[in-house]
Design an enzyme around this catalytic site. Structure first.
Site, short mmCIF file in Angstrom:
data_model
loop_
_atom_site.label_atom_id
_atom_site.label_comp_id
_atom_site.label_asym_id
_atom_site.label_seq_id
_atom_site.Cartn_x
_atom_site.Cartn_y
_atom_site.Cartn_z
CG ASN A 10 39.74 -36.54 -11.26
OD1 ASN A 10 40.80 -35.96 -11.50
ND2 ASN A 10 38.72 -36.53 -12.11
CE LYS A 12 36.87 -33.57 -11.50
NZ LYS A 12 35.48 -33.26 -11.81
CG HIS A 95 36.82 -37.23 -16.11
ND1 HIS A 95 36.13 -36.06 -16.33
CD2 HIS A 95 36.62 -37.56 -14.82
CE1 HIS A 95 35.54 -35.70 -15.20
NE2 HIS A 95 35.82 -36.58 -14.26
CD GLU A 97 35.77 -32.49 -15.37
OE1 GLU A 97 36.98 -32.63 -15.10
OE2 GLU A 97 34.89 -32.42 -14.48
CD GLU A 167 33.60 -39.82 -12.76
OE1 GLU A 167 33.85 -39.59 -11.58
OE2 GLU A 167 34.14 -39.22 -13.70
N GLY A 173 30.49 -32.46 -10.24
CA GLY A 173 30.76 -31.09 -9.82
C GLY A 173 29.51 -30.24 -9.67
CB SER A 213 28.01 -34.63 -6.39
OG SER A 213 28.16 -33.59 -7.35
P1 PGA Z 1 32.96 -34.49 -8.34
O1 PGA Z 1 33.84 -35.04 -9.58
O2 PGA Z 1 33.16 -35.46 -7.22
O3 PGA Z 1 33.54 -33.15 -8.05
O4 PGA Z 1 31.55 -34.43 -8.81
C1 PGA Z 1 33.93 -36.41 -9.84
C2 PGA Z 1 34.80 -36.64 -11.06
O5 PGA Z 1 34.74 -35.82 -11.99
O6 PGA Z 1 35.55 -37.63 -11.12
#
Ligand code: PGA
Length: 252
Positions: A10, A12, A95, A97, A167, A173, A213
């Protein structure tokens, strides 16, 4: 049953068109021939260019969001059919976010899943609890609620086209990963929910990715868990070596 692992990057809101092409050029040879399904989710602006680089490769193309209407006066939105037109076969929906920063609700996520399926896309439905919800002992209730609402429009006949991603919001992140045991507990719970909804023939086949992460140093132990069937990778998917190392862990 042996579910083939599925790793999706992903990206982003990262990568210009040229950067996106270079990234996928870097990833392609490193994951070729590995026994895992692989996808990348570039930003909308780079989808078509990445599709051209992917050509006949087995890496699949995902979008990071879509609208639930097929066309019309929705300034700034992208329809599921437009994603098909741009060569996507997958779309990440719900997601955290999107839920937190863009106020998506369980209901809108459910509508998006239905619209994506209608357009022939395979949705990756994301669920996950905040730190506050985890500390309040609500993790399993929250993910169950998100799962059921997200799948409301899917129906048993289309359930097999879904991918679920667990998630935990506090792990995205942040560098703070769920332990394999913490993740497995939620994955097993989600699979029990799926079994109650669709029966074990379907729940045994559905893949549940872990995201938050995930990186080369922790991928193998997470992916060794019985109900963790792959990863949805943010930060580490922007580096070809790291992403390929995760796919390698998934394939072994
Ligand atoms: P990350 O993000 O691996 O940077 O923690 C995962 C995601 O948001 O899908």
């Amino acid at each position: 049953m042996a579910r083939r692992k599925f790793v999706c990057g992903n990206w982003k809101m990262n990568m210009t068109i040229d950067e996106a092409k270079a990234l996928v050029e870097g990833i392609k040879p490193k994951v070729a021939g590995l026994e895992a399904d692989v996808a990348v989710a570039p930003p909308f602006t780079a989808l078509h260019a990445v599709a051209e680089v992917l050509g006949g490769s087995s890496i699949r193309l995902a979008a990071q969001n879509c609208h639930f209407e097929t066309k019309g006066a929705f300034t700034g939105e992208v329809a599921p059919t437009m994603l098909r037109d741009a060569c996507c076969s997958l779309v990440i929906l719900g997601h955290s976010e999107r839920r937190t920063l863009f106020k998506e609700t369980d209901e809108t996520v459910g509508k998006k899943v239905g619209a994506a399926l209608d357009a022939g896309l395979q949705p990756i439905l994301c669920v996950g609890e905040t730190l506050e919800e985890r500390d309040g002992g609500q993790t399993l209730a929250v993910v169950s609620r998100q799962l059921k609402a997200g799948l409301a429009a899917a129906g048993a006949d289309r359930a097999l086209r879904m991918v679920i991603a667990y998630e935990p919001v506090w792990a995205i992140g942040t560098g703070r990963t769920a332990t394999p045991e913490q993740a497995q507990e939620v994955h097993a719970h989600l699979r029990r929910d799926l079994e109650a909804m669709y029966g074990s023939a379907i729940s045994d086949e559905l893949r549940i990715q872990y995201g938050g992460s995930m990186k080369p140093s922790n991928a193998a132990e997470l992916l060794a868990m019985p109900d963790i069937d792959g990863g949805l990778i943010g930060g580490a998917s922007l580096k070809p070596d790291d992403f390929a190392a995760i796919v390698t862990a998934a394939a072994s």
